[in-house]
Design an enzyme around this catalytic site. Structure first.
Site, PDB file in Angstrom:
ATOM      1  N   THR A 158      65.879   7.983  -7.861  1.00 49.83           N
ATOM      2  CA  THR A 158      66.551   7.031  -8.751  1.00 49.83           C
ATOM      3  C   THR A 158      66.591   5.646  -8.118  1.00 49.83           C
ATOM      4  O   THR A 158      66.354   4.632  -8.771  1.00 49.83           O
ATOM      5  CB  THR A 158      67.980   7.505  -9.082  1.00 49.83           C
ATOM      6  OG1 THR A 158      67.894   8.792  -9.704  1.00 49.83           O
ATOM      7  CG2 THR A 158      68.703   6.538  -9.997  1.00 49.83           C
ATOM      8  N   CYS A 159      66.852   5.612  -6.834  1.00 51.68           N
ATOM      9  CA  CYS A 159      66.947   4.343  -6.106  1.00 51.68           C
ATOM     10  C   CYS A 159      65.617   3.597  -6.107  1.00 51.68           C
ATOM     11  O   CYS A 159      65.572   2.374  -6.298  1.00 51.68           O
ATOM     12  CB  CYS A 159      67.390   4.601  -4.668  1.00 51.68           C
ATOM     13  SG  CYS A 159      68.868   5.628  -4.523  1.00 51.68           S
ATOM     14  N   SER A 160      64.533   4.317  -5.897  1.00 55.46           N
ATOM     15  CA  SER A 160      63.206   3.706  -5.785  1.00 55.46           C
ATOM     16  C   SER A 160      62.536   3.455  -7.126  1.00 55.46           C
ATOM     17  O   SER A 160      61.665   2.593  -7.224  1.00 55.46           O
ATOM     18  CB  SER A 160      62.291   4.607  -4.947  1.00 55.46           C
ATOM     19  OG  SER A 160      62.764   4.711  -3.628  1.00 55.46           O
TER      20      SER A 160
END
Length: 182
Positions: free
Chosen positions: A55-57
């Site tokens: 999700t972060c990337s």
């Protein structure tokens, strides 16, 4: 953290490129403080569970990176991404993401994250101690707005994402600007 709260004074151990060192790895340690990052400017800070995670990337970091001009138009001077990862990992993640606008902050020991009340256990994923996902608008070291994902707890079974998204923060900034203009 609540609006008006002052960010904790923490020293972050960063690695910066220094060509005077030479060689294949021309980096040196540099200590930067909370004041170095947030003093005298209006910034967006967002924190996430880990560099290189899905999700972060895929969504959060790229969304802030691509939307930088929109944030600047709302009076934001800088955007910072913080994670409980060391400087080596954060620098490699920034490189892999091709960052030009968002700066990464390594909170390797989790001290800043602990002091803002966002340090959680993620042993269920094999991560250990990490940051809960949140974002904030920071004005000269003070919280102007706080965007915390629901369900803050250790070993959460999911990774909530939405409240701290670039879109949510940008909507708040636009609404706040309209209220000030009215």
């Amino acid at each position: 953290m609540q609006p008006g709260a002052k960010l904790p004074d923490v020293t972050f151990r960063t690695r910066v490129r220094d060509e005077s060192i030479g060689g294949a790895n021309p980096y040196r340690w540099e200590e930067l403080t909370t004041a170095d990052y947030f003093g005298g400017k209006r910034a967006v800070l967002f924190a996430l569970p880990g560099a290189f995670t899905p999700t972060c990337s895929t969504f959060q970091l790229p969304g802030f990176e691509k939307g930088f001009a929109d944030f600047q138009a709302q009076g934001i001077d800088a955007i910072y991404c913080l994670s409980v990862n060391d400087a080596f990992v954060m620098n490699q993640w920034a490189k892999a993401q091709g960052l030009a606008n968002v700066q990464v902050i390594p909170d390797g020991s989790g001290e800043f994250t602990r002091r803002v009340g966002m340090l959680v256990r993620k042993d269920n994923l094999g991560f250990g101690l990490r940051s809960w996902r949140y974002a904030a608008v920071i004005n000269d070291g003070r919280v102007e707005a706080w965007f915390e994902e629901p369900g803050l707890c250790d070993n959460h079974g999911e990774d909530p994402y939405g409240v701290s998204s670039p879109e949510s923060v940008l909507t708040w900034l636009r609404d706040a600007a309209q209220e000030r203009a009215a």
